[in-house]
Scaffold this active site. Structure first.
Site, PDB file in Angstrom:
ATOM      1  N   ASP A  21       0.809  -1.218   0.000  1.00  0.00           N
ATOM      2  CA  ASP A  21       0.000   0.000   0.000  1.00  0.00           C
ATOM      3  C   ASP A  21       0.846   1.273   0.000  1.00  0.00           C
ATOM      4  OD1 ASP A  21      -2.529   1.269   0.000  1.00  0.00           O
ATOM      5  OD2 ASP A  21      -2.440   1.578   2.155  1.00  0.00           O
TER       6      ASP A  21
ATOM      7  N   SER B  36      -7.352   5.265  -0.150  1.00  0.00           N
ATOM      8  CA  SER B  36      -7.596   3.949  -0.729  1.00  0.00           C
ATOM      9  C   SER B  36      -9.063   3.575  -0.571  1.00  0.00           C
ATOM     10  CB  SER B  36      -6.719   2.898  -0.030  1.00  0.00           C
ATOM     11  OG  SER B  36      -5.352   3.183  -0.213  1.00  0.00           O
TER      12      SER B  36
ATOM     13  N   GLN C 149      -5.537  -2.240  -6.777  1.00  0.00           N
ATOM     14  CA  GLN C 149      -6.098  -1.271  -5.829  1.00  0.00           C
ATOM     15  C   GLN C 149      -6.782  -0.145  -6.587  1.00  0.00           C
ATOM     16  OE1 GLN C 149      -3.577   1.542  -3.440  1.00  0.00           O
ATOM     17  NE2 GLN C 149      -4.399   0.409  -1.709  1.00  0.00           N
TER      18      GLN C 149
END
Length: 288
Positions: free
Chosen positions: A207, A231, A281
Site C-alpha cells: 500500500d 484507498s 487497488q
C-alpha cells in the site's frame, strides 16, 4: 533490526481479547488517519490466527470504509465463514468508535500440486544495491522548504529503492511522467520462517507505493495543496512462498483513472524472477 521495524512487528502482534476477537493499536502519528497497509496487515494477522497453520492465505479482498483514528485501538472481529476440506474462508471487520472502518475477506488453502505457468516477466531493471534509498531521493526531490519534508523523509520499516521516477520528481519535470513504477523493497532484518508473517509484511508494503503510480501519470504528488486521496479497495493474490527479508521487485502500473478515482495494479517478483504476488487497488483521487 531498526527501531521502526521492531515497532511494526510489535503492532502486528495483536492482543486476543475473546474467541475470534483481536485488538490492535497504531503508532503515534500526526497524520489524520491510520495507514491502510497497517489495517490490512493487522486484519490478515487476525484471520490467520483462526486458521490451521498448514493452510496458507492465497487471496484477500478488502474495502477501506472510513478513515482510521490512530489515537485509539482497532478491534478486529473474525467471522469463520467456511472450513472446507481444502479451503478456509474468513471475513474480518475492523471497528472503531462502534463503526466498521474496514472489511476483508481472506481465503486460505492447503498446499497442493497442479499445472503451472507464468506469463508475467520481471522488468529488466537495475540491481537494488546500485540504487539510493527512498528517503534520500525524497529529501532531494521535495526541497529544503517543503512543509512535508520531515514527514515524507522519516524512517520507514521497509527499505524501498525506486528504479523509476518519484511523483515529486515528475511533478517538477513533465518528461518524467509515466504510468509505470518499479520499486525494489525488503525488510532489512532476518525474519522468522513464518509464511504468514512474510505475507502480512508484503500486504503492509503493497500500500506504500501503488496509488503513486496513478499520480505519476498526471504529474501529481502527495503533499501538494490541491491533491487529496484515500484507498477505496485492495485485492491481493499470493502465488508461491516468498520472503520479504530478501529483495522483492514490485512492478506497478495504472491502466485507468477518472471520475475522481484511479486504478493501479502490481506484481511482486522474487529476485530470481518468480511471480509471487498480484495486487490491484482503486483509490479516490481529488484535485482541487
Amino acid at each position: 533490526m531498526n527501531e521502526v521495524l521492531k515497532e511494526l512487528l510489535d503492532l502486528l502482534d495483536l492482543e486476543q481479547i475473546e474467541l475470534d476477537i483481536f485488538r490492535g493499536r497504531s503508532p503515534e502519528e500526526r497524520i489524520q488517519r491510520v495507514f491502510g497497509g497497517q489495517v490490512a496487515a493487522q486484519a490478515l494477522v487476525a484471520a490467520g490466527r483462526t486458521v490451521p497453520p498448514e493452510r496458507h492465505v492465497h487471496s484477500l479482498h478488502a474495502y477501506f470504509i472510513r478513515p482510521g483514528d490512530p489515537a485509539i485501538p482497532i478491534v478486529y472481529n473474525v467471522e469463520r465463514v467456511r472450513d472446507g476440506r481444502s479451503f478456509t474462508t474468513r471475513r474480518v471487520s475492523a471497528i472503531q468508535h462502534g463503526k466498521v472502518i474496514f472489511t476483508m475477506s481472506a481465503s486460505f488453502h492447503v498446499m497442493e500440486t497442479g499445472v503451472e505457468h507464468q506469463a508475467a516477466t520481471m522488468p529488466d531493471v537495475a540491481e537494488p544495491e546500485s540504487l539510493p534509498m527512498l528517503q534520500d531521493r525524497i529529501l532531494e526531490a521535495v526541497g529544503e522548504d517543503s512543509p512535508w519534508r520531515e514527514w515524507l523523509g522519516r524512517p520507514r520499516p521497509v527499505d524501498a529503492r525506486y528504479v523509476t521516477p518519484l511523483t515529486w520528481e515528475a511533478q517538477r519535470d513533465p518528461a518524467l511522467r509515466g504510468s509505470k513504477t518499479n520499486v525494489w523493497f525488503r525488510y532489512d532484518a532476518e525474519l522468522p520462517d513464518d509464511p504468514l508473517l512474510h505475507v502480512v509484511l508484503a500486504a503492509y508494503a503493497s500500500d506504500f507505493t501503488l496509488v503513486d503510480t496513478v499520480l505519476l501519470t498526471h504529474g501529481l504528488a502527495w503533499g501538494s495543496s490541491n491533491v487529496s486521496g484515500a484507498s477505496l479497495d485492495h485485492a491481493m493474490w499470493f502465488h508461491r512462498p516468498f520472503r520479504v527479508d530478501d529483495w522483492v521487485m514490485y512492478a506497478q502500473e495504472s491502466p485507468w483513472s477518472g471520475a475522481a478515482r484511479g486504478l493501479a495494479r502490481g506484481e511482486m517478483f522474487t529476485r530470481s524472477g518468480e511471480l509471487a504476488v498480484s495486487v490491484v487497488q482503486e483509490a479516490m483521487i481529488r484535485v482541487s
